[in-house]
Scaffold this active site. Structure first.
Site, PDB file in Angstrom:
ATOM      1  N   GLU A 119     -37.046  -5.361  15.585  1.00  0.00           N
ATOM      2  CA  GLU A 119     -37.396  -6.705  15.118  1.00  0.00           C
ATOM      3  C   GLU A 119     -38.369  -6.504  13.979  1.00  0.00           C
ATOM      4  OE1 GLU A 119     -39.871  -9.477  14.397  1.00  0.00           O
ATOM      5  OE2 GLU A 119     -40.300  -9.678  16.543  1.00  0.00           O
ATOM      6  N   CYS A 150     -44.301 -12.058  10.962  1.00  0.00           N
ATOM      7  CA  CYS A 150     -43.077 -11.730  10.223  1.00  0.00           C
ATOM      8  C   CYS A 150     -42.178 -12.930   9.956  1.00  0.00           C
ATOM      9  CB  CYS A 150     -42.306 -10.647  10.970  1.00  0.00           C
ATOM     10  SG  CYS A 150     -43.041  -9.006  10.788  1.00  0.00           S
TER      11      CYS A 150
END
Length: 513
Positions: free
Chosen positions: A212, A246
């Site tokens: 991820e 993110c």
């Protein structure tokens, strides 16, 4: 935070692997108990978890509960409730002659898992994948970032009091400890450069890997959605953890004629969020380190855009939310830089601003915005503020991103919504969008997480058949010696099968150029 002795790591790994081989984590009731214990650990120690996040990141108490503490408790309890449903074996529809074979799909556990955790959201990014590993019947090591020492130390002290230490352990440390661990299965959240190192280590052992990562998550604003509300929602997404996440909006592609209106609306939203100024507020996190703080200041110093507001900093690693307009695709704020920091330095995404700076990039059309997005790496999330259904359809069909969110930011991170709506909705999970997967595509990562998707990440589907003796007459044709009769049995059906006619479309049977 003291590091785990290097000579202890192989011993930890062997204990976990032995527990997995012995089936300690296999019973569903046992998994459910461990999940309840995990939720209990967070609930009973919520305030000291919040304090650890404040000590490491300057995280406001509300953000700690909104994005991490409350989210973990809710997700863990949902996983415990859904275990029977997720782990249930499934029968398969087959032709009548194969039904006696009892074709079944069983759910298996992948094994012993290594979860490498970044510093920016250390709680949700350690306990959410751990929840998936527990649900799937895996054993796991959680390697906490050395840049979140207070949280890491607290987790290392508390986890043994609640969870079975023969199956779940915490390892503390930096590069040497992480390197020593790189023989286990991996769940990694962080930057692409480190992900390549992790991937190379995983490849040596054919170890399944989930990444991820991130990338520069863009926002499109076409002016058809309420500009003031769009600005408020975009800025809220940007200031969470001071932009150090993110999925923060990295830049805004705004129609040129709407740029000034959006800039003014962002300024008004910022003033309403921080009436005394962001540097005087307890409602925004600080930047994690001096090096990261200096990097952001250098980016801002080099921009050729015009600062609309913000840009000030202080010695406490504070950084005001900052909007910069008339930014071009070649500006310092848009470059896809590779950090020169040491291995495992920040464990964040290496192509993002990763701070509270928001560039406005004017474009002449939505088509130009799409062309800009498609000419770069696929982002973890694409945000678009539009009421135009044709624009929505075009974005779905012609772009690639891990998630696509219309008219909000962070909507894919269900934990952030749960506490917001708990007081007004009887079942908060109905609006939390727990059912959609979260993860990247291409350079922004692969694999999915969130509840069932976290479970599926750490499990696999195992096909099973049980062929009875009574099926032998049906199987007789497969054995040698082969004859024209037996060969004909296998060719007659497939070669004589009717292939449907389909409407002619331009280019069938021809290459497209």
């Amino acid at each position: 935070m003291s590091s785990t002795p290097l000579d202890e790591i192989p011993k930890i790994r062997e204990v976990l692997r032995k527990s997995f081989r012995n089936g300690v984590a296999r019973p569903i009731a046992w998994r459910r108990h461990q999940l309840h214990q995990l939720a209990r650990m967070v609930q009973e120690n919520a305030e000291i978890f919040a304090q650890s996040l404040a000590d490491d990141l300057g995280r406001p108490r509300q953000e700690a509960f909104m994005a991490e503490i409350g989210a973990v408790i809710d997700k863990v309890l949902i996983c415990a409730e859904k275990l029977d449903e997720w782990t249930k074996s499934a029968t398969v529809e087959v032709p009548d002659w194969q039904k006696s074979w009892s074709p079944t799909i069983h759910k298996g556990s992948k094994g012993t898992v290594l979860i490498i955790v970044p510093w920016n959201y250390p709680m949700i990014l350690s306990l959410q994948p751990l929840c998936g590993a527990i649900s799937a019947g895996c054993c796991a090591v959680v390697k906490v970032s050395e840049f979140a020492p207070n949280y890491g130390g607290l987790l290392a002290r508390l986890l043994p009091k609640y969870l079975d230490q023969s199956t779940y352990r915490v390892v503390l440390g930096a590069v040497p400890e992480a390197t020593k661990l790189l023989e286990l299965q991996f769940f990694y959240t962080g930057n692409g450069r480190v992900a390549r190192i992790v991937s190379a280590a995983a490849a040596k052992h054919l170890t399944p890997l989930t990444l991820e990562l991130g990338g520069k998550s863009p926002v499109i604003v076409d002016g058809t959605f309420d500009i003031a509300l769009a600005a408020k929602r975009i800025l809220w997404g940007k200031i969470n953890n001071a932009g150090q996440i993110c999925v923060a909006p990295d830049f805004v592609l705004v129609l040129r004629e709407k740029q000034e209106e959006l800039a003014a609306a962002l300024k008004a939203a910022c003033d309403s969020f921080y009436p005394e100024g962001a540097l005087n507020s307890t409602s925004i996190s600080r930047i994690v380190s001096d090096a990261h703080h200096k990097r952001l200041k250098r980016l801002l110093e080099r921009t050729k855009g015009q600062i609309v507001f913000g840009g000030r900093t202080n010695e406490k690693k504070g950084f005001e939310p900052t909007v910069v307009k008339n930014v071009t695709g070649t500006d310092s704020l848009m470059e896809e830089y590779e950090r020169s920091f040491a291995f495992f330095d920040f464990l964040t995404c290496d192509r993002e601003i990763f701070g509270p700076i928001l560039p406005l990039v004017p474009v002449d059309s939505v088509e130009d915005a799409i062309e800009f997005i498609n000419s770069h790496d696929h982002p973890l999330v694409l945000y678009a503020f539009t009421e135009d259904e044709e624009t929505k359809r075009t974005l779905v069909e012609t772009t690639m991103s891990g998630n696509l969110i219309f008219n909000d930011t962070f909507g894919q991170l269900s934990g952030l919504l749960v506490l917001l709506i708990r007081s007004s909705v009887s079942d908060p999970s109905t609006l939390a969008v727990n059912e959609i997967p979260f993860g990247g595509v291409g350079a922004s990562g692969y694999g999915r997480q969130h509840l069932k998707y976290s479970y599926e990440n750490f499990s696999y589907e195992r096909g099973c058949i049980d062929v009875p003796k009574s099926a032998e007459p049906t199987l007789g044709m497969r054995y040698p010696p082969y004859t024209e009769e037996t060969t004909g049995f296998f060719t007659s059906t497939s070669l004589q099968a009717k292939i449907p006619d389909t409407p002619h479309t331009n280019g069938n049977g021809h290459a497209h150029y």
